[in-house]
Structures are given as C-alpha cells and as structure tokens.
Design a protein around this motif. Structure first.
Motif, PDB file in Angstrom:
ATOM      1  N   ARG A  84      -7.588   3.708   1.316  1.00  0.00           N
ATOM      2  CA  ARG A  84      -7.527   2.384   1.944  1.00  0.00           C
ATOM      3  C   ARG A  84      -6.505   1.495   1.239  1.00  0.00           C
ATOM      4  O   ARG A  84      -5.749   0.762   1.880  1.00  0.00           O
ATOM      5  CB  ARG A  84      -8.909   1.747   1.926  1.00  0.00           C
ATOM      6  N   VAL A  85      -6.449   1.567  -0.089  1.00  0.00           N
ATOM      7  CA  VAL A  85      -5.452   0.795  -0.848  1.00  0.00           C
ATOM      8  C   VAL A  85      -4.049   1.273  -0.495  1.00  0.00           C
ATOM      9  O   VAL A  85      -3.150   0.466  -0.216  1.00  0.00           O
ATOM     10  CB  VAL A  85      -5.688   0.912  -2.379  1.00  0.00           C
ATOM     11  N   ILE A  86      -3.849   2.588  -0.474  1.00  0.00           N
ATOM     12  CA  ILE A  86      -2.522   3.145  -0.184  1.00  0.00           C
ATOM     13  C   ILE A  86      -2.061   2.754   1.218  1.00  0.00           C
ATOM     14  O   ILE A  86      -0.923   2.305   1.405  1.00  0.00           O
ATOM     15  CB  ILE A  86      -2.534   4.681  -0.351  1.00  0.00           C
ATOM     16  N   VAL A  87      -2.916   2.930   2.197  1.00  0.00           N
ATOM     17  CA  VAL A  87      -2.554   2.606   3.578  1.00  0.00           C
ATOM     18  C   VAL A  87      -2.227   1.121   3.711  1.00  0.00           C
ATOM     19  O   VAL A  87      -1.251   0.745   4.374  1.00  0.00           O
ATOM     20  CB  VAL A  87      -3.683   3.022   4.554  1.00  0.00           C
ATOM     21  N   THR A  88      -2.996   0.269   3.076  1.00  0.00           N
ATOM     22  CA  THR A  88      -2.749  -1.176   3.138  1.00  0.00           C
ATOM     23  C   THR A  88      -1.440  -1.527   2.439  1.00  0.00           C
ATOM     24  O   THR A  88      -0.665  -2.358   2.935  1.00  0.00           O
ATOM     25  CB  THR A  88      -3.930  -1.963   2.537  1.00  0.00           C
TER      26      THR A  88
ATOM     27  N   ALA B 179      -8.995  -4.633  -0.911  1.00  0.00           N
ATOM     28  CA  ALA B 179      -8.991  -3.169  -1.020  1.00  0.00           C
ATOM     29  C   ALA B 179      -8.864  -2.750  -2.485  1.00  0.00           C
ATOM     30  O   ALA B 179      -9.571  -1.840  -2.943  1.00  0.00           O
ATOM     31  CB  ALA B 179      -7.852  -2.580  -0.191  1.00  0.00           C
ATOM     32  N   ILE B 180      -7.976  -3.401  -3.220  1.00  0.00           N
ATOM     33  CA  ILE B 180      -7.787  -3.087  -4.642  1.00  0.00           C
ATOM     34  C   ILE B 180      -9.069  -3.367  -5.422  1.00  0.00           C
ATOM     35  O   ILE B 180      -9.509  -2.565  -6.240  1.00  0.00           O
ATOM     36  CB  ILE B 180      -6.604  -3.893  -5.224  1.00  0.00           C
ATOM     37  N   ARG B 181      -9.677  -4.505  -5.160  1.00  0.00           N
ATOM     38  CA  ARG B 181     -10.891  -4.883  -5.884  1.00  0.00           C
ATOM     39  C   ARG B 181     -12.047  -3.939  -5.570  1.00  0.00           C
ATOM     40  O   ARG B 181     -12.833  -3.574  -6.458  1.00  0.00           O
ATOM     41  CB  ARG B 181     -11.267  -6.335  -5.550  1.00  0.00           C
ATOM     42  N   ALA B 182     -12.185  -3.535  -4.310  1.00  0.00           N
ATOM     43  CA  ALA B 182     -13.265  -2.612  -3.932  1.00  0.00           C
ATOM     44  C   ALA B 182     -13.101  -1.286  -4.679  1.00  0.00           C
ATOM     45  O   ALA B 182     -14.070  -0.733  -5.203  1.00  0.00           O
ATOM     46  CB  ALA B 182     -13.274  -2.391  -2.425  1.00  0.00           C
ATOM     47  N   HIS B 183     -11.865  -0.778  -4.746  1.00  0.00           N
ATOM     48  CA  HIS B 183     -11.621   0.469  -5.467  1.00  0.00           C
ATOM     49  C   HIS B 183     -11.815   0.282  -6.968  1.00  0.00           C
ATOM     50  O   HIS B 183     -12.432   1.119  -7.638  1.00  0.00           O
ATOM     51  CB  HIS B 183     -10.207   0.993  -5.184  1.00  0.00           C
ATOM     52  N   SER B 184     -11.308  -0.801  -7.518  1.00  0.00           N
ATOM     53  CA  SER B 184     -11.430  -1.049  -8.960  1.00  0.00           C
ATOM     54  C   SER B 184     -12.880  -1.190  -9.381  1.00  0.00           C
ATOM     55  O   SER B 184     -13.293  -0.655 -10.414  1.00  0.00           O
ATOM     56  CB  SER B 184     -10.660  -2.314  -9.346  1.00  0.00           C
TER      57      SER B 184
END
Length: 134
Positions: free
Chosen positions: A26-30, A49-54
C-alpha cells in the motif's frame, strides 16, 4: 519438560506477514501514484499508509516473539490461540484506523490497547513458566 515447537505462533507469524506485506505494498503503490520517493511529500494518504506500516513494524515483532516463547515454554495451546487471535484483530483494527486518519480513532486506540494487553499477558506467562521451572 520437552519444549514444544511454537507452531501456533508460526502460523500467526505467517498471517501477520501477509498483513505486513499488504501494508508495505500500500505504501509503495501510494508512493508511485503520487510520485513521492522519500517522506510523505505532504500527502495525507501517503502519511497514513506509512504510519500504518510503521506502527505494524514497531509492535508485531515483539508480540510475536513473546507469543512464540510463551508457546515454546509450554503455555496451553488454547491460550496462545486466543492471544494470537487477539493480536491479529488488534493489528487489523490499528491498520484500519491509521489508514483512515492520523488522529485518534476508536479502531486505532482499540488496536493499540489490545496489542499492549497481549504483550503484557505473554510476558507474564513467560515469567510465570520460567519461574516454575527453576
């Protein structure tokens, strides 16, 4: 006592691994869609997206490690299954909450609280199991 292989924790790690992969994709696609190579470029969607992954990367490894140690130390299988299910629900709720808002939200808060609860319970189980083995 013969230590058990942590098969429940291994299966949980696999499922959480898929969730982690989904979050990073999701981060990459965004990033590609918005043309941002580093940081969030001031885009709220990318920041979320970054925060959700982090957040996932910050909390899941320790919780999984603790569950695996608790399982390997002989904690009842049903307990590991219940804690694993709680962790999975917590991380889905947290990812969902962070994906929709960087501010406070009930899913984010519930996910954080449940993750901490699983971490504390697994830690206490390990301490109890190791203390009774001495």
């Amino acid at each position: 006592m013969t230590p058990a292989l942590p098969t429940v924790s291994a299966a949980l790690a696999a499922v959480l691994g898929l969730l982690g992969a989904l979050l990073v994709v999701r981060v990459i696609v965004t990033r590609v869609r918005l043309g941002v190579n580093a940081g969030d470029g001031g885009h709220a969607a990318l920041a979320q997206a970054i925060r959700a992954h982090s957040n996932f990367a910050e909390h899941v490894p320790l919780a999984l490690l603790l569950l695996a140690f608790a399982e390997a130390s002989g904690t009842a299988r049903w307990t590991i299954v219940a804690l694993g299910a709680a962790l999975l629900v917590a991380r889905i709720a947290s990812a969902w909450g962070l994906s929709h808002s960087l501010g406070p939200s009930q899913p984010r808060q519930a996910g954080a609280g449940l993750t901490v609860l699983v971490t504390v319970i697994a830690s206490l189980l390990i301490l109890y199991r190791t203390a009774t083995m001495l």
